[in-house]
Design an enzyme around this catalytic site. Sequence first.
Site, PDB file in Angstrom:
ATOM      1  N   CYS A 255       0.887  -1.122   0.073  1.00 30.14           N
ATOM      2  CA  CYS A 255       0.042   0.228  -0.032  1.00 30.14           C
ATOM      3  C   CYS A 255       1.036   1.326  -0.037  1.00 30.14           C
ATOM      4  CB  CYS A 255      -0.888  -0.084   1.157  1.00 30.14           C
ATOM      5  SG  CYS A 255      -1.965   1.392   1.563  1.00 30.14           S
TER       6      CYS A 255
ATOM      7  N   CYS B 167       0.192   3.199   3.851  1.00 24.91           N
ATOM      8  CA  CYS B 167       0.647   2.667   4.982  1.00 24.91           C
ATOM      9  C   CYS B 167       2.154   1.964   4.769  1.00 24.91           C
ATOM     10  CB  CYS B 167      -0.206   1.956   5.868  1.00 24.91           C
ATOM     11  SG  CYS B 167      -0.690   0.284   4.977  1.00 24.91           S
TER      12      CYS B 167
ATOM     13  N   ASP C 229      35.350   4.313  52.885  1.00 24.71           N
ATOM     14  CA  ASP C 229      36.941   3.871  52.177  1.00 24.71           C
ATOM     15  C   ASP C 229      36.993   2.302  52.419  1.00 24.71           C
ATOM     16  OD1 ASP C 229      37.333   6.400  51.842  1.00 24.71           O
ATOM     17  OD2 ASP C 229      38.751   6.750  53.519  1.00 24.71           O
TER      18      ASP C 229
END
Length: 528
Positions: A102, A105, A342
């Site tokens: 188409c 689309c 740490d």
Amino acid sequence: MGDDYVTTPAVDDRNPAASVDAVTDEMRLLEHAVQQLPAHAVKELITNEVCARCIFRVFNIHEGIYALVSPTTLYSIIEKATELEAETTKSFQKSEVKSNICPICLGVMQFSYHDQRDMLLEKDHAADFAMTVAESVKEKYQEIASFTLEVSLPTIITENESVIVSYMKKKYASEVWFQDNFSFEHIISVKDALKLSIIHSLEILLGVKSSVSDFRIRLTYEHVGDRCAENSVGKNQCNKRIKSGNILVKCTNETVQGGDVSDFNSQLKKVDQPCHMTLTCSMAPVYIGGRYLKLSRNVSQTRWIIDDERKGEASVEEIIGENILPMCNGDGYKFHAAGREDIDVRMLGSGRPFLIEIQNAGHLPSEVSIKEMEKKINSLESSNLVRVKHMKSLGSQGWTLMREGEAEKQQKQYAALVWISRSIKDDDVEAMSSLKDLKVLQRTPIRVLHRRSPLDREKIIHWMKIEKIAGSSQYFLLRLCTQAGTYIKEFVHGDLGRTHPSIGSILGCRAEILRLDVTDVKMDILNE
């Protein structure tokens, strides 16, 4: 004319006959709607290979009906209702079987597309296409509460549609049927038509409702001939935006607006292949929170690798995250914690709050499975390095609350082994214990200047206690509670005067910290 003729038939698994009757009734309504179509205009669209579903879109016939049937049935309805020559529709039915695309689309409403392997797939029914989508979703996502369907289309679809709409308005605007019954101002878009064509079937197949959801199914259509969105405007293109009905499109030298209304087909961008369709799913992050204890002085909080060499035995991030990730079947994870310690500092006591952010989780863990995972982590060989507790599922607000708590509401308690250059006295113990909410000005410590801005930060030492160590006059245990973000090591030794006051300046001697543990992190969330 759309909404007057539509309702999508409900599927009743308990009464199939009723479902068949509902579909039959809807087909009668569809036939009645098609009877009002101008046969000569429909014939022209068919001649130019516009698919049946796009014909219905152009004339505002609701897709809730025709999405249920095959193209062959659709064309038979058009043939019967508009009294077109049988050869016209049969010819186009045959051509559609041969995968004619188409021009509006680009195969989207024909459920024809190339997949990620570049294989051409064609589905007659919307339900068949929905089944393909649902099966792809179920391959990874076993549990979803709802879903949102998103569709992305190439710009050529809008451009070609605008050409046809402009043409039909110019050619048929003076005819009675156009003036009395039709408006091209509110044509349902290909994107919305596709969504509504498959949404009901997806709800049934996935067993959940479509809504505004954290789980998104996205269908992305791309066409090799559509470069408007990918390339900058070249010399053969213009940026002029024109309005056709309610559709804004970009004009290129390939798509000429206006011109000879007798042949709109010559104005369309030519296509001979359907789009490539990519299906992707995404889940909003899943947050699992808890508290961790770090029992080793050789484990970093997060991965610490320098020049391909790992620092420390492991990391809290990996021990927790890499065990939780498989449980959620996610793509990856991020580790967040309320502050950090740490590598040589242990995290004891109540533990530090953390969040694991699981990205694109395929499985949503239950509270039971989370507790089982907590037990598993604590039973691993690495449990002598890291342990977890109070794990539970949290919403995204958990992340916000943790960040707010870290910055504004958090207090931390520490235990530090300290050495000073003289003997500790009873007066020192009393003087230190009497200090409450002591304000300390800390310039960014030398040891972190490479990664933090050089700023002066005011922090508060809420309280301190000194415990003498038997048999040693120069060592003591310092317990203290501070505001979040206080550098404890620098508060002890003064960092060459960059932190003031410090333990060394208060006692009037040199002070060094030998060991440090975090013993408590107080926050409003992630508690038992």
